[in-house]
Design a protein around this motif. Structure first.
Motif, PDB file in Angstrom:
ATOM      1  N   VAL A   7      45.901  55.206  31.450  1.00  0.00           N
ATOM      2  CA  VAL A   7      47.013  54.309  31.113  1.00  0.00           C
ATOM      3  C   VAL A   7      46.503  53.090  30.358  1.00  0.00           C
ATOM      4  O   VAL A   7      47.081  52.671  29.342  1.00  0.00           O
ATOM      5  N   ARG A   8      45.410  52.506  30.810  1.00  0.00           N
ATOM      6  CA  ARG A   8      44.850  51.332  30.133  1.00  0.00           C
ATOM      7  C   ARG A   8      44.365  51.673  28.728  1.00  0.00           C
ATOM      8  O   ARG A   8      44.541  50.892  27.787  1.00  0.00           O
ATOM      9  N   THR A   9      43.771  52.848  28.559  1.00  0.00           N
ATOM     10  CA  THR A   9      43.320  53.269  27.226  1.00  0.00           C
ATOM     11  C   THR A   9      44.507  53.396  26.275  1.00  0.00           C
ATOM     12  O   THR A   9      44.463  52.932  25.124  1.00  0.00           O
ATOM     13  N   VAL A  10      45.577  54.020  26.759  1.00  0.00           N
ATOM     14  CA  VAL A  10      46.762  54.205  25.927  1.00  0.00           C
ATOM     15  C   VAL A  10      47.392  52.862  25.567  1.00  0.00           C
ATOM     16  O   VAL A  10      47.785  52.633  24.413  1.00  0.00           O
ATOM     17  N   SER A  18      47.543  46.719  42.323  1.00  0.00           N
ATOM     18  CA  SER A  18      48.684  45.809  42.168  1.00  0.00           C
ATOM     19  C   SER A  18      48.874  45.516  40.691  1.00  0.00           C
ATOM     20  O   SER A  18      47.950  45.657  39.889  1.00  0.00           O
ATOM     21  N   GLY A  19      50.064  45.098  40.356  1.00  0.00           N
ATOM     22  CA  GLY A  19      50.357  44.812  38.955  1.00  0.00           C
ATOM     23  C   GLY A  19      51.809  45.027  38.604  1.00  0.00           C
ATOM     24  O   GLY A  19      52.179  44.952  37.434  1.00  0.00           O
ATOM     25  N   ALA A  20      52.672  45.273  39.602  1.00  0.00           N
ATOM     26  CA  ALA A  20      54.084  45.533  39.330  1.00  0.00           C
ATOM     27  C   ALA A  20      54.758  44.318  38.713  1.00  0.00           C
ATOM     28  O   ALA A  20      55.561  44.444  37.777  1.00  0.00           O
ATOM     29  N   LEU A  21      54.436  43.101  39.217  1.00  0.00           N
ATOM     30  CA  LEU A  21      55.067  41.900  38.689  1.00  0.00           C
ATOM     31  C   LEU A  21      54.649  41.659  37.247  1.00  0.00           C
ATOM     32  O   LEU A  21      55.499  41.365  36.381  1.00  0.00           O
ATOM     33  N   LEU A  22      53.349  41.789  36.963  1.00  0.00           N
ATOM     34  CA  LEU A  22      52.884  41.637  35.586  1.00  0.00           C
ATOM     35  C   LEU A  22      53.530  42.680  34.685  1.00  0.00           C
ATOM     36  O   LEU A  22      53.951  42.367  33.562  1.00  0.00           O
ATOM     37  N   LEU A  76      49.593  43.822  29.155  1.00  0.00           N
ATOM     38  CA  LEU A  76      49.685  44.819  30.218  1.00  0.00           C
ATOM     39  C   LEU A  76      48.313  45.358  30.637  1.00  0.00           C
ATOM     40  O   LEU A  76      48.199  46.013  31.668  1.00  0.00           O
ATOM     41  N   LEU A  77      47.285  45.094  29.838  1.00  0.00           N
ATOM     42  CA  LEU A  77      45.939  45.520  30.221  1.00  0.00           C
ATOM     43  C   LEU A  77      45.450  44.795  31.469  1.00  0.00           C
ATOM     44  O   LEU A  77      44.455  45.189  32.074  1.00  0.00           O
ATOM     45  N   GLY A  78      46.174  43.742  31.884  1.00  0.00           N
ATOM     46  CA  GLY A  78      45.815  43.018  33.087  1.00  0.00           C
ATOM     47  C   GLY A  78      46.279  43.682  34.382  1.00  0.00           C
ATOM     48  O   GLY A  78      45.970  43.191  35.467  1.00  0.00           O
ATOM     49  N   ILE A  79      47.016  44.789  34.294  1.00  0.00           N
ATOM     50  CA  ILE A  79      47.476  45.472  35.514  1.00  0.00           C
ATOM     51  C   ILE A  79      46.279  46.029  36.280  1.00  0.00           C
ATOM     52  O   ILE A  79      45.278  46.430  35.692  1.00  0.00           O
ATOM     53  N   GLY A  80      46.380  46.045  37.596  1.00  0.00           N
ATOM     54  CA  GLY A  80      45.284  46.519  38.423  1.00  0.00           C
ATOM     55  C   GLY A  80      45.548  47.894  39.000  1.00  0.00           C
ATOM     56  O   GLY A  80      46.669  48.414  38.929  1.00  0.00           O
ATOM     57  N   ALA A  81      44.528  48.473  39.601  1.00  0.00           N
ATOM     58  CA  ALA A  81      44.660  49.807  40.189  1.00  0.00           C
ATOM     59  C   ALA A  81      45.445  49.781  41.488  1.00  0.00           C
ATOM     60  O   ALA A  81      45.963  50.808  41.929  1.00  0.00           O
ATOM     61  N   LEU A  95      54.421  56.363  34.765  1.00  0.00           N
ATOM     62  CA  LEU A  95      53.354  57.058  35.485  1.00  0.00           C
ATOM     63  C   LEU A  95      52.556  56.091  36.353  1.00  0.00           C
ATOM     64  O   LEU A  95      52.253  56.377  37.520  1.00  0.00           O
ATOM     65  N   TYR A  96      52.221  54.943  35.796  1.00  0.00           N
ATOM     66  CA  TYR A  96      51.424  53.956  36.524  1.00  0.00           C
ATOM     67  C   TYR A  96      52.164  53.462  37.769  1.00  0.00           C
ATOM     68  O   TYR A  96      51.601  53.409  38.873  1.00  0.00           O
ATOM     69  N   LEU A  97      53.439  53.105  37.618  1.00  0.00           N
ATOM     70  CA  LEU A  97      54.187  52.536  38.738  1.00  0.00           C
ATOM     71  C   LEU A  97      54.411  53.561  39.849  1.00  0.00           C
ATOM     72  O   LEU A  97      54.334  53.223  41.039  1.00  0.00           O
ATOM     73  N   GLN A  98      54.680  54.807  39.461  1.00  0.00           N
ATOM     74  CA  GLN A  98      55.008  55.805  40.473  1.00  0.00           C
ATOM     75  C   GLN A  98      53.784  56.552  40.998  1.00  0.00           C
ATOM     76  O   GLN A  98      53.742  56.932  42.174  1.00  0.00           O
ATOM     77  N   LYS A  99      52.805  56.796  40.152  1.00  0.00           N
ATOM     78  CA  LYS A  99      51.636  57.579  40.577  1.00  0.00           C
ATOM     79  C   LYS A  99      50.490  56.701  41.088  1.00  0.00           C
ATOM     80  O   LYS A  99      49.830  57.044  42.068  1.00  0.00           O
ATOM     81  N   THR A 100      50.248  55.579  40.419  1.00  0.00           N
ATOM     82  CA  THR A 100      49.141  54.711  40.828  1.00  0.00           C
ATOM     83  C   THR A 100      49.571  53.735  41.922  1.00  0.00           C
ATOM     84  O   THR A 100      48.922  53.621  42.961  1.00  0.00           O
ATOM     85  N   LEU A 101      50.670  53.008  41.698  1.00  0.00           N
ATOM     86  CA  LEU A 101      51.143  52.049  42.692  1.00  0.00           C
ATOM     87  C   LEU A 101      52.049  52.697  43.739  1.00  0.00           C
ATOM     88  O   LEU A 101      52.392  52.056  44.738  1.00  0.00           O
ATOM     89  N   GLU A 102      52.476  53.923  43.485  1.00  0.00           N
ATOM     90  CA  GLU A 102      53.310  54.695  44.416  1.00  0.00           C
ATOM     91  C   GLU A 102      54.632  53.994  44.724  1.00  0.00           C
ATOM     92  O   GLU A 102      55.113  53.986  45.869  1.00  0.00           O
ATOM     93  N   LEU A 103      55.250  53.398  43.709  1.00  0.00           N
ATOM     94  CA  LEU A 103      56.575  52.813  43.868  1.00  0.00           C
ATOM     95  C   LEU A 103      57.626  53.917  43.814  1.00  0.00           C
ATOM     96  O   LEU A 103      57.429  54.962  43.187  1.00  0.00           O
TER      97      LEU A 103
END
Length: 465
Positions: free
Chosen positions: A439-442, A367-371, A360-365, A302-310
């Motif tokens: 996502v971060r809460t989960v 960027s964060g795909a590499l992490l 993974l809590l270090g991912i940003g709104a 969800l994060y990669l496709q919805k937030t980062l739009e990959l």
């Protein structure tokens, strides 16, 4: 009752080298497990195309997954015990044949009913193949380095099957259509099935006690109800009447099962086995590692496709890195078990999984795909370590005549773990105001649960030595 062995000492135990025949046996058993693992994930990406072709609406699409999950999880424990009593090889071959025929039916389906029938029969075949295949592995390879290495290879292919299925499903659906995903499984069966009869040894208990029918009915009914409730809750939440009724019925039947087993002269599940710390705590570790890793994959998608739009392709590549790490981990984990013992490896693997999920809590709104790629790959490496070491922990010291039951418990834990994670935690990601915040809460809750389980196992398994 056979006593539990102590953790291996470096340099002791039989050589892990396999003979030519044992290698072929391992290939057949692992190929069957890999094929079933593919089936758990290969269809997910194909669901929209499948629904349009067969006329399955959005609310009915969940049954493409649930129709397989119900029998594959509900009948695992019973199948493992039937293999103990009447022949693991027979049940393995029958399950493999049913799985292949059902895959062909699903590939050729002409309406929703025929497709869902094929999926349900696939699940029933998988329920026979998985526990009997694993018990054939644990009875073929003696306890110690050989079994640890065999379980390491099996665990690697299990993890690869899930990962490859996610990527392969999208590629095949886009190029050949959704039916090719089911046709591939039927073709795979045609390759494996002819090799199995001449290679696999028959094994079963020397005694032939009567099947515990009340125990079989209550545990199978309880698991079916529980898996249905949790699978449905993943799509619609826990507010539905059918979900709540199924939960209550499932818990009531499992309580009745414990009562029945305590009074049965020939129980389906030996309660003394369930009281073993290694069996109980080992399966707890398996339940946590499977359920919490399924949550990570769900919310990161969800994060990669919805937030980062990959794109789906790039998302698949990020998760595909898990496959490379799994191959490496599969070769290393048996050596770690040989050095430190399965129990310590299980605890360390769970702790590592929790730490890298927390990273993974270090991912940003933005960027964060590499992490995400690095942390989920390292978490997956630890996850595979937990898969292999919990299988070794649960089956070590168990007599051959009860290996089907032990591996049935292991594989039931896998299926229930995969099923319960997303309904319990994953849905929290989509219920708040912000997907990124959800996502971060989960992820925080996920890491906390895994680390807490590692602490419980560290204390409990230390006392069991």
């Amino acid at each position: 009752m056979t006593t539990l062995s102590s953790p291996p000492t470096p340099g002791t135990g039989p050589s892990p080298a396999f003979t030519g025949r044992s290698r072929l046996i391992l290939v057949v058993l692992c190929a069957a497990q890999f094929m079933v693992a593919l089936d758990f994930s290969v269809l997910n990406v194909a669901l929209p195309a499948l629904g349009s072709d067969l006329g399955l609406g959005p609310s009915a699409l969940q049954w493409a997954v649930t129709a397989f999950a119900l029998p594959s999880g509900g009948f695992l424990l019973l199948s493992g015990r039937l293999g103990d009593l009447y022949g693991r090889r027979k049940l393995f071959l029958a399950g493999l044949a049913l799985f292949g025929a059902a895959s062909l039916l699903a590939a050729l389906a002409w309406d929703p009913a025929s497709f869902l029938t094929g999926r349900a029969l696939q699940g029933l075949g998988a329920a026979a193949v998985v526990p009997t295949g694993m018990s054939l592995l644990t009875t073929t390879f003696p306890e110690g380095p050989q079994r640890e290495r065999a379980l390491g290879i099996s665990g690697t292919l299990l993890s690869l099957g899930f990962t490859i299925g996610m990527v392969l499903g999208g590629v095949m659906t886009d190029t050949l259509g959704w039916r090719s995903t089911m046709g591939m499984l039927a073709f795979f069966t045609l390759i494996v099935l002819p090799l199995a009869p001449g290679l696999l040894p028959e094994s079963r208990t020397t005694e032939r006690p009567r099947l515990d029918v009340p125990g079989a009915v209550t545990v199978t009914g309880g698991l079916l109800s529980l898996i249905y409730a949790l699978s449905t809750a993943a799509e619609r939440g826990f507010g539905g009447t059918d979900v709540l009724v199924s939960l209550v019925v499932g818990v009531a039947l499992l309580v009745a099962f414990v009562i029945v087993e305590s009074r049965s002269p020939s129980p389906l599940v030996s309660l003394p086995m369930l009281k073993r710390r290694t069996v109980a705590l080992g399966n707890l570790g398996g339940l946590v590692t499977f359920s919490m890793m399924s949550v990570v994959v769900f919310v990161l998608t969800l994060y990669l496709q919805k937030t980062l739009e990959l794109s789906g392709f790039l998302t698949g590549l990020i998760f595909g890195a898990q496959g490379v790490v799994s191959v490496f981990a599969g070769s290393v984990v048996p050596r770690v078990i040989g050095r430190f013992g399965a129990r310590r490896t299980l605890v360390l693997s769970l702790a590592g999984q929790g730490v890298f999920v927390a990273a993974l809590l270090g991912i940003g709104a933005e960027s964060g795909a590499l992490l995400a790629a690095v942390a989920v790959s390292l978490a997956s490496m630890c996850h595979l370590g937990a898969i292999i070491s919990y299988g070794v922990t649960v089956t070590s010291g168990v007599p051959d005549e009860e290996q089907g039951l032990a591996t049935g418990l292991v594989t039931t834990t896998q299926q229930v773990g995969i099923t319960i994670g997303i309904p319990l935690l994953g849905v929290l990601a989509t219920t708040g105001d912000s997907l990124y915040g959800g996502v971060r809460t989960v992820l925080a809750l996920d890491a906390a649960i895994v680390l807490a389980a590692a602490a419980v196992l560290a204390l409990g398994l230390r006392r069991s030595r």
